[in-house]
Enzyme design. Structure first.
Site, PDB file in Angstrom:
ATOM      1  N   LYS A 114       0.821  -1.220   0.000  1.00 25.01           N
ATOM      2  CA  LYS A 114       0.000   0.000   0.000  1.00 25.01           C
ATOM      3  C   LYS A 114       0.851   1.266   0.000  1.00 25.01           C
ATOM      4  O   LYS A 114       0.479   2.257  -0.603  1.00 25.01           O
ATOM      5  CB  LYS A 114      -0.961   0.003   1.192  1.00 25.01           C
ATOM      6  CG  LYS A 114      -2.063  -1.032   1.042  1.00 25.01           C
ATOM      7  CD  LYS A 114      -3.245  -0.751   1.943  1.00 25.01           C
ATOM      8  CE  LYS A 114      -4.357  -1.738   1.607  1.00 25.01           C
ATOM      9  NZ  LYS A 114      -5.465  -1.741   2.544  1.00 25.01           N
ATOM     10  N   LYS A 197      -4.993  -9.451  -6.954  1.00 22.51           N
ATOM     11  CA  LYS A 197      -6.217  -9.817  -6.236  1.00 22.51           C
ATOM     12  C   LYS A 197      -7.341  -8.824  -6.544  1.00 22.51           C
ATOM     13  O   LYS A 197      -7.070  -7.658  -6.860  1.00 22.51           O
ATOM     14  CB  LYS A 197      -5.957  -9.954  -4.735  1.00 22.51           C
ATOM     15  CG  LYS A 197      -5.870  -8.674  -3.989  1.00 22.51           C
ATOM     16  CD  LYS A 197      -5.803  -8.889  -2.476  1.00 22.51           C
ATOM     17  CE  LYS A 197      -5.722  -7.489  -1.868  1.00 22.51           C
ATOM     18  NZ  LYS A 197      -5.612  -7.394  -0.464  1.00 22.51           N
ATOM     19  N   LYS A 200     -10.784  -3.264  -3.864  1.00 18.83           N
ATOM     20  CA  LYS A 200     -11.542  -2.005  -3.953  1.00 18.83           C
ATOM     21  C   LYS A 200     -10.700  -0.911  -4.584  1.00 18.83           C
ATOM     22  O   LYS A 200     -11.223   0.054  -5.128  1.00 18.83           O
ATOM     23  CB  LYS A 200     -11.889  -1.505  -2.543  1.00 18.83           C
ATOM     24  CG  LYS A 200     -12.699  -2.443  -1.733  1.00 18.83           C
ATOM     25  CD  LYS A 200     -12.784  -1.955  -0.275  1.00 18.83           C
ATOM     26  CE  LYS A 200     -13.030  -3.147   0.617  1.00 18.83           C
ATOM     27  NZ  LYS A 200     -13.290  -2.895   1.996  1.00 18.83           N
TER      28      LYS A 200
HETATM   29  P1  TYM Z   1     -10.526  -5.596   3.970  1.00 16.46           P
HETATM   30  O1  TYM Z   1     -11.535  -4.546   4.249  1.00 16.46           O
HETATM   31  O2  TYM Z   1      -9.446  -5.306   2.992  1.00 16.46           O
HETATM   32  O3  TYM Z   1     -11.245  -6.926   3.484  1.00 16.46           O
HETATM   33  C1  TYM Z   1     -12.308  -7.545   4.214  1.00 16.46           C
HETATM   34  C2  TYM Z   1     -12.191  -9.053   4.104  1.00 16.46           C
HETATM   35  O4  TYM Z   1     -12.232  -9.454   2.731  1.00 16.46           O
HETATM   36  C3  TYM Z   1     -11.128 -10.299   2.428  1.00 16.46           C
HETATM   37  N1  TYM Z   1     -10.718 -10.058   1.030  1.00 16.46           N
HETATM   38  C4  TYM Z   1     -10.544 -11.034   0.122  1.00 16.46           C
HETATM   39  N2  TYM Z   1     -10.672 -12.369   0.201  1.00 16.46           N
HETATM   40  C5  TYM Z   1     -10.429 -13.096  -0.932  1.00 16.46           C
HETATM   41  N3  TYM Z   1     -10.093 -12.524  -2.120  1.00 16.46           N
HETATM   42  C6  TYM Z   1      -9.950 -11.179  -2.243  1.00 16.46           C
HETATM   43  N4  TYM Z   1      -9.627 -10.633  -3.424  1.00 16.46           N
HETATM   44  C7  TYM Z   1     -10.178 -10.365  -1.085  1.00 16.46           C
HETATM   45  N5  TYM Z   1     -10.132  -9.024  -0.855  1.00 16.46           N
HETATM   46  C8  TYM Z   1     -10.459  -8.859   0.447  1.00 16.46           C
HETATM   47  C9  TYM Z   1     -10.036  -9.864   3.406  1.00 16.46           C
HETATM   48  O5  TYM Z   1      -9.084 -10.889   3.597  1.00 16.46           O
HETATM   49  C10 TYM Z   1     -10.854  -9.580   4.649  1.00 16.46           C
HETATM   50  O6  TYM Z   1     -11.084 -10.779   5.383  1.00 16.46           O
HETATM   51  N6  TYM Z   1      -7.441  -5.284   7.900  1.00 16.46           N
HETATM   52  C11 TYM Z   1      -8.716  -5.826   7.461  1.00 16.46           C
HETATM   53  C12 TYM Z   1      -9.886  -5.402   8.329  1.00 16.46           C
HETATM   54  C13 TYM Z   1      -9.699  -5.678   9.779  1.00 16.46           C
HETATM   55  C14 TYM Z   1      -9.781  -6.960  10.422  1.00 16.46           C
HETATM   56  C15 TYM Z   1      -9.563  -6.694  11.796  1.00 16.46           C
HETATM   57  C16 TYM Z   1     -10.025  -8.239   9.958  1.00 16.46           C
HETATM   58  C17 TYM Z   1      -9.439  -4.760  10.732  1.00 16.46           C
HETATM   59  N7  TYM Z   1      -9.353  -5.348  11.955  1.00 16.46           N
HETATM   60  C18 TYM Z   1      -9.573  -7.733  12.749  1.00 16.46           C
HETATM   61  C19 TYM Z   1     -10.025  -9.290  10.907  1.00 16.46           C
HETATM   62  C20 TYM Z   1      -9.803  -9.014  12.275  1.00 16.46           C
HETATM   63  C21 TYM Z   1      -8.987  -5.343   6.039  1.00 16.46           C
HETATM   64  O7  TYM Z   1      -8.521  -4.298   5.633  1.00 16.46           O
HETATM   65  O8  TYM Z   1      -9.875  -6.108   5.348  1.00 16.46           O
END
Ligand code: TYM
Length: 334
Positions: A114, A197, A200
């Protein structure tokens, strides 16, 4: 068993989020019995690592809340909230900054991706992001954290932080969480590039399936998805070295609750001209109803705010003993 997970309320919920994480959130919620509870939250404190205007941020939190409910999260059975309404997250993050090591954060691949080449101008929030994520998980004594593959490293760091804190202060305060990562859909790839991947932040909207896309758009995105000229193999092993084909078969298999081998057995020998219309029908059948529920929910701001208020009150109550325990263990409060 205590399940917890979060999602950043930025942009649309896409198929990667849904198949990689949210679908499992719903399944785990539906499997819960007795007093067990799931905690699901909008990581709005994490989202400050990217600048956003006030109105947009308010809208993003409500939109994502509506999207999660549309996917099947039930705010009466699970605790659904946004981090910013529960100050314990920011407080525990600060306490854990004393435990987390700079060397650990320097290894985080998400930060490197990022921040890109311009590391010096990345926000401090982006760097410390994994410590806040550790606080999110440890506050609730979570045992299972359903996420996509890209969050695995952050959860390993969470375990390291928990173990070091418990050891340094001679307590048994934090539970070590286990990531729960689906086998087939851990990494849903872009429809335009099988090596990136689905995300967003991809500038091309054609690269992802948004849960808000209308039926025509869903079909168009599948029709235009990048493929190769070969026919589909009769077994999934034949997808090796064909990332775009592998991704489409993986999406199909997950949505249809089939194995990739079964999908290949069905379409083997046929070209994408035959597979894509079947895939478009499947995507429309699965995503269409979620989108319709989302559209019906998203404008009722008062109802969404009330759900988040109620969820935050329950979350704050659940988090309080652990936060208190951390202050106490560190000798900051008795
Ligand atoms: P975020 O918002 O990027 O994504 C949310 C969830 O979606 C999954 N994900 C994917 N899985 C498969 N293929 C993809 N292309 C793909 N893109 C996104 C992510 O793995 C995630 O599970 N840091 C985290 C949010 C967070 C969090 C936490 C998660 C903050 N605190 C505590 C678990 C526990 C994030 O930015 O996810």
């Amino acid at each position: 068993m205590r399940v917890l997970s979060g999602i950043q309320p930025t942009g649309n919920l896409h198929l990667g989020n849904y198949l990689g994480a949210i679908r499992n959130w719903v399944r785990m919620q539906d499997d819960m019995s007795g007093d067990s509870r799931c905690f699901f939250f909008l990581a709005d404190l994490h989202s400050i690592s990217v600048h956003e205007g006030r109105e947009q941020r308010l809208a993003n939190v409500r939109d994502m809340t509506a999207a999660l409910i549309a996917c099947g999260i039930d705010p009466d059975r699970s605790v659904l909230f946004n981090q910013a309404r529960v100050p314990a997250h920011a407080e525990l993050c600060w306490l854990l900054n004393g435990t987390a090591r700079i060397g650990w954060l320097n290894r985080m691949t998400q930060f490197k991706d990022k921040a890109g080449k311009n590391r010096e101008s990345a926000s401090v929030g982006l760097y410390v992001y994994p410590v806040l994520q550790a606080a999110d998980v440890l506050l609730y004594q979570a045992t299972h954290v359903p996420v996509g593959e890209d969050q695995k490293q952050h959860l390993e760091l969470t375990r390291d932080v928990a173990l070091k804190f418990n050891t340094d202060f001679g307590v048994d305060l934090f539970t070590l969480p286990e990531p729960y990562i689906p086998k087939e859909s851990a990494r849903i790839m872009s429809l335009r590039d099988g090596s990136a991947k689905m995300s967003k932040s991809d500038p091309s909207d054609m690269s992802r399936i948004n849960l808000s896309d209308d039926d025509d758009m869903l079909a168009q995105k599948i029709r235009k998805a990048k493929t190769d000229p070969e026919p589909l193999p009769g077994e999934a092993a034949g997808l090796e070295g064909r990332p775009e084909a592998q991704n489409l078969i993986g999406i199909y298999a997950t949505l249809a609750d089939m194995t990739p081998d079964a999908v290949c057995a069905q379409f083997g020998g046929q070209g994408f001209g035959a597979f894509k219309p079947a895939m478009a029908d499947l995507v429309v059948a699965k995503i269409g109803p979620i989108r319709d529920r989302y559209v019906a929910l998203r404008d009722d701001h008062a109802a969404l705010d009330a759900i988040l208020e109620k969820g935050a009150a329950k979350a704050a109550e659940a988090a309080a003993p652990t936060l208190r325990g951390a202050y106490d263990a560190m000798g900051l409060m008795r």
